[in-house]
Design an enzyme around this catalytic site. Sequence first.
Site: not given
Length: 375
Positions: A161, A266
């Site tokens: 991220e 995910e």
Amino acid sequence: MRDDWVIAFTCLWMGCAAMNSAGQQEPALKDVFKKDFLMGAAINESHITESAGASCEVALIKKHFNTISPENVLKWESIHPAPDRYNFGPGDRYVDFGVKNGMFIIGHNLIWHLQTPAWVFQDEQGTPLNRDALLLRMHDHIFSVVSRYKGKIGGWDVVNEAVNEDGTLRPSPWLKIIGEDYVLKAFQFAHQADPNAQLYYNDFSLEDAPKRAGAIALIKKLQAQGAPLAGIGLQGHYRVDWPPLLDVDETIEAFARLGLKVMITELDVSVLPAVTSRLDAQVSQNYRLRAEDNPYTNGLPDAAQQALAARYAGLFKLFVKHRDQITRVTFWGVTDANSWLNDWPVRGRTDYPFLFDRQCRPKPAFQGVIAAGRK
Ligand code: GLA
């Protein structure tokens, strides 16, 4: 009713191996997709230790998945809670679980702005570290953790991220103190620590064009600098109505064109109303829950169940179409009972993001995925 009896009986005698209403064993996801990609789940400590309360989830993990990711045990705050203290026990047990069950083991993650203690960025007096001191700390952490599991962990999410919604680099302490090359350095250190591990960049909402463009620019720069980057993780925290399949399609293509392995890392599909447009785990936990934010406390109505199944079928048809580019699809959990979405972005909701319900029974979404896999 009949289904419930069959399942209850099977649970009693076979540790909850799910059967369909015809009394047949459900196929294993990893078998249905074995020619396409690995199938995985993120697992938590109760799975790793095979605790009694998690026995039906553990049975699902062993039956359906051939790759695992650690939900939390390898994050910096868990494995390296204080400057001179590593807590390797849970990580060791996670890796042992994967080795024992012959699974491809993922390391998640090395460098992130969340779940990283504040001390990482400060000296003993609380003064912010300078570039060299933080690079040294990053180097030591990566070497300690990656070397410990060398040859066992096959792929690492090295940086998680790093990109903002608008495509710029996230102003994390890593960026502010070290500068833009912190990403390159992290990949170089991880590669030195285990030259055989696959190294990945992992992020969410890359299906949104501005963020995707930022990630592509970052990756092209890393590649030009010779970074040992093997793949991209599209986290896949989706909703029933977002992102459009066309955007997922374009995103997979765009990263594959860079020569990267593409992984869905995910995956979960929220069925609840969006209470925020932000998908950042820092969103306030103080939000006051309204009844309309949590509409399915007594079960998921059939229409919503079918919409979820159709969504999953659409996603997996697309993943199969890209089977030459996608190497792995990992869910961020196992059953609806153990999803982070029940407590994010606000606490105390009842979400239904997976293929298995709170009693470990396959849902219509499971059948949708199986049908998408049977060509
Ligand atoms: C991000 C992280 C994961 C996890 C999820 C939510 O996607 O990469 O480790 O924390 O958020 O649980």
